[in-house]
Design a protein around this motif. Structure first.
Motif, short mmCIF file in Angstrom:
data_model
loop_
_atom_site.label_atom_id
_atom_site.label_comp_id
_atom_site.label_asym_id
_atom_site.label_seq_id
_atom_site.Cartn_x
_atom_site.Cartn_y
_atom_site.Cartn_z
N ARG A 38 45.96 36.05 19.89
CA ARG A 38 46.40 35.36 21.53
C ARG A 38 46.07 36.12 22.52
O ARG A 38 45.74 35.34 23.39
N ARG A 39 46.42 37.45 22.71
CA ARG A 39 46.63 38.34 23.50
C ARG A 39 45.34 39.07 23.99
O ARG A 39 44.76 38.38 25.23
N ILE A 40 44.47 38.98 23.12
CA ILE A 40 42.79 38.57 23.22
C ILE A 40 42.39 37.61 24.02
O ILE A 40 41.68 38.08 25.09
N ASP A 41 42.98 36.46 23.33
CA ASP A 41 41.63 34.99 24.07
C ASP A 41 42.50 35.61 25.21
O ASP A 41 41.81 34.90 26.76
N LEU A 42 44.24 35.39 26.00
CA LEU A 42 44.20 35.07 27.36
C LEU A 42 43.91 36.77 27.75
O LEU A 42 44.08 36.23 29.08
N GLU A 43 44.02 37.79 27.75
CA GLU A 43 43.51 38.70 28.12
C GLU A 43 41.41 38.14 28.79
O GLU A 43 41.47 38.39 29.64
N ASN A 44 40.59 37.69 28.15
CA ASN A 44 39.76 37.57 28.02
C ASN A 44 39.42 36.52 29.40
O ASN A 44 38.31 36.06 30.35
N GLN A 45 40.78 34.84 28.96
CA GLN A 45 40.75 34.38 29.96
C GLN A 45 40.70 34.84 31.85
O GLN A 45 40.26 35.05 32.19
N LEU A 46 42.03 35.33 30.89
CA LEU A 46 42.61 36.57 32.26
C LEU A 46 41.54 36.95 33.11
O LEU A 46 41.61 36.84 34.77
N ARG A 47 40.62 37.74 32.94
CA ARG A 47 38.94 38.29 32.88
C ARG A 47 38.88 37.51 33.81
O ARG A 47 38.17 38.09 34.71
N GLU A 48 38.11 36.53 33.07
CA GLU A 48 37.21 35.61 33.99
C GLU A 48 38.08 35.19 35.47
O GLU A 48 37.11 34.85 36.21
N ASP A 49 38.77 34.97 35.13
CA ASP A 49 39.55 34.46 36.83
C ASP A 49 40.05 35.56 37.31
O ASP A 49 39.90 35.10 38.93
N ARG A 50 40.22 36.30 37.13
CA ARG A 50 40.10 37.67 38.10
C ARG A 50 39.34 38.04 39.13
O ARG A 50 38.49 38.65 39.74
N VAL A 51 37.70 37.86 37.73
CA VAL A 51 36.70 38.50 38.53
C VAL A 51 36.52 37.22 39.22
O VAL A 51 35.99 37.61 40.59
N SER A 52 36.87 35.92 39.24
CA SER A 52 36.44 34.74 40.24
C SER A 52 37.17 35.25 42.02
O SER A 52 36.65 35.39 42.70
N ILE A 53 38.56 35.61 40.99
CA ILE A 53 39.61 35.46 42.33
C ILE A 53 39.69 37.45 43.31
O ILE A 53 39.05 37.47 44.37
N TYR A 54 38.80 37.98 42.15
CA TYR A 54 38.32 39.65 43.25
C TYR A 54 37.24 39.11 43.96
O TYR A 54 36.81 39.78 45.02
N ASN A 55 36.42 38.57 43.54
CA ASN A 55 34.91 37.60 44.57
C ASN A 55 35.40 37.15 45.53
O ASN A 55 34.97 37.62 46.36
N LYS A 56 36.20 36.41 45.73
CA LYS A 56 36.21 35.55 46.59
C LYS A 56 37.38 36.44 47.44
O LYS A 56 37.23 36.81 48.84
N ILE A 57 38.06 37.34 47.39
CA ILE A 57 38.36 38.41 47.94
C ILE A 57 38.02 39.55 48.69
O ILE A 57 38.60 40.20 49.86
N LEU A 58 36.81 39.66 47.67
CA LEU A 58 36.28 40.71 48.72
C LEU A 58 35.05 40.15 49.55
O LEU A 58 34.31 40.97 50.73
N GLU A 59 34.90 39.23 49.32
CA GLU A 59 33.65 38.56 50.43
C GLU A 59 34.10 39.08 51.40
O GLU A 59 32.86 39.19 52.53
N PRO A 60 34.84 38.72 52.15
CA PRO A 60 35.01 39.13 54.12
C PRO A 60 34.62 40.22 53.92
O PRO A 60 33.79 41.01 54.81
N SER A 103 47.82 37.95 43.35
CA SER A 103 49.70 38.70 42.91
C SER A 103 49.82 37.90 42.15
O SER A 103 50.98 38.89 41.32
N LEU A 104 49.42 36.63 41.64
CA LEU A 104 49.75 36.31 40.47
C LEU A 104 49.07 36.91 38.98
O LEU A 104 50.04 37.11 38.30
N LEU A 105 47.86 36.74 39.14
CA LEU A 105 47.07 37.27 38.41
C LEU A 105 46.23 39.21 37.93
O LEU A 105 45.87 39.31 37.08
N GLY A 106 46.85 39.64 39.24
CA GLY A 106 46.30 40.78 39.64
C GLY A 106 47.17 42.03 39.03
O GLY A 106 48.26 41.66 38.49
#
Length: 185
Positions: A38-60, A103-106
């Motif tokens: 369950r932790r591995i699955d959650l971490e994989n889901q969080l990783r995908e969410d984090r990548v998306s968030i990181y990309n948006k944060i870094l865009e400017p 701030s919630l997922l990082g």
């Protein structure tokens, strides 16, 4: 009839306890395995969410640090000022929402590095007044490099030997000069 010895009692208890012990250990093992999966699955889901968030944060930041020639070479950017667009993007509600998600997922170090970077930008007027020698580009690069490094670590590269300057070298030609000019370098 022979008298029962203590060994007979231990053997009887062992024959009853062994299947119960196996059953309990199997249940505990299954529960631990399910928790880990369950932790591995959650971490994989969080990783995908984090990548998306990181990309948006870094865009400017990508826009701000793109060379003028590279910016102008893209037909979609014709007549657009990259600094104005990047600033507008950073001030937008959408960007604030991604900051909130970060701030919630990082991880804690990623959030701290992002906070340091944003505080630098919020206080850029004060930074310019306090730094008459124009070291603000070096400080911004150090903070951005630290943010990128913490993102790298949060994505599973915990043992990285890179530093904040190494994270900037591939996209900025004078990174080594800025690093070497840094106090204590």
């Amino acid at each position: 009839m022979e008298a029962k010895t203590w060994l007979d009692y231990i053997t009887a208890i062992g024959s009853i306890a062994t299947p119960l012990l196996v059953l309990v250990l199997s249940a505990v093992g299954w529960r631990v395995k399910a928790g880990i999966e369950r932790r591995i699955d959650l971490e994989n889901q969080l990783r995908e969410d984090r990548v998306s968030i990181y990309n948006k944060i870094l865009e400017p930041f990508v826009m701000l640090l793109m060379s003028d020639a590279a910016w102008a070479s893209d037909k979609r950017n014709k007549g657009k000022d990259k600094n104005e667009l990047a600033t507008a993007k950073m001030l937008s509600l959408e960007y604030r929402e991604f900051g909130f998600k970060l701030s919630l997922l990082g991880s804690d170090p990623v959030v701290n590095a992002y906070n340091d970077l944003m505080q630098y930008f919020y206080n850029i007027g004060d930074n310019l007044a306090a730094d008459p020698h124009h070291n603000q580009l070096r400080e911004m690069m150090r903070l951005l490099g630290t943010f990128l490094l913490e993102i790298r670590r949060s994505m599973g590269n915990d043992a990285t030997t890179l530093d904040c300057w190494d994270m900037c070298e591939w996209w900025m030609s004078d990174t080594r000069r800025l690093r070497d000019e840094a106090p204590g370098a």
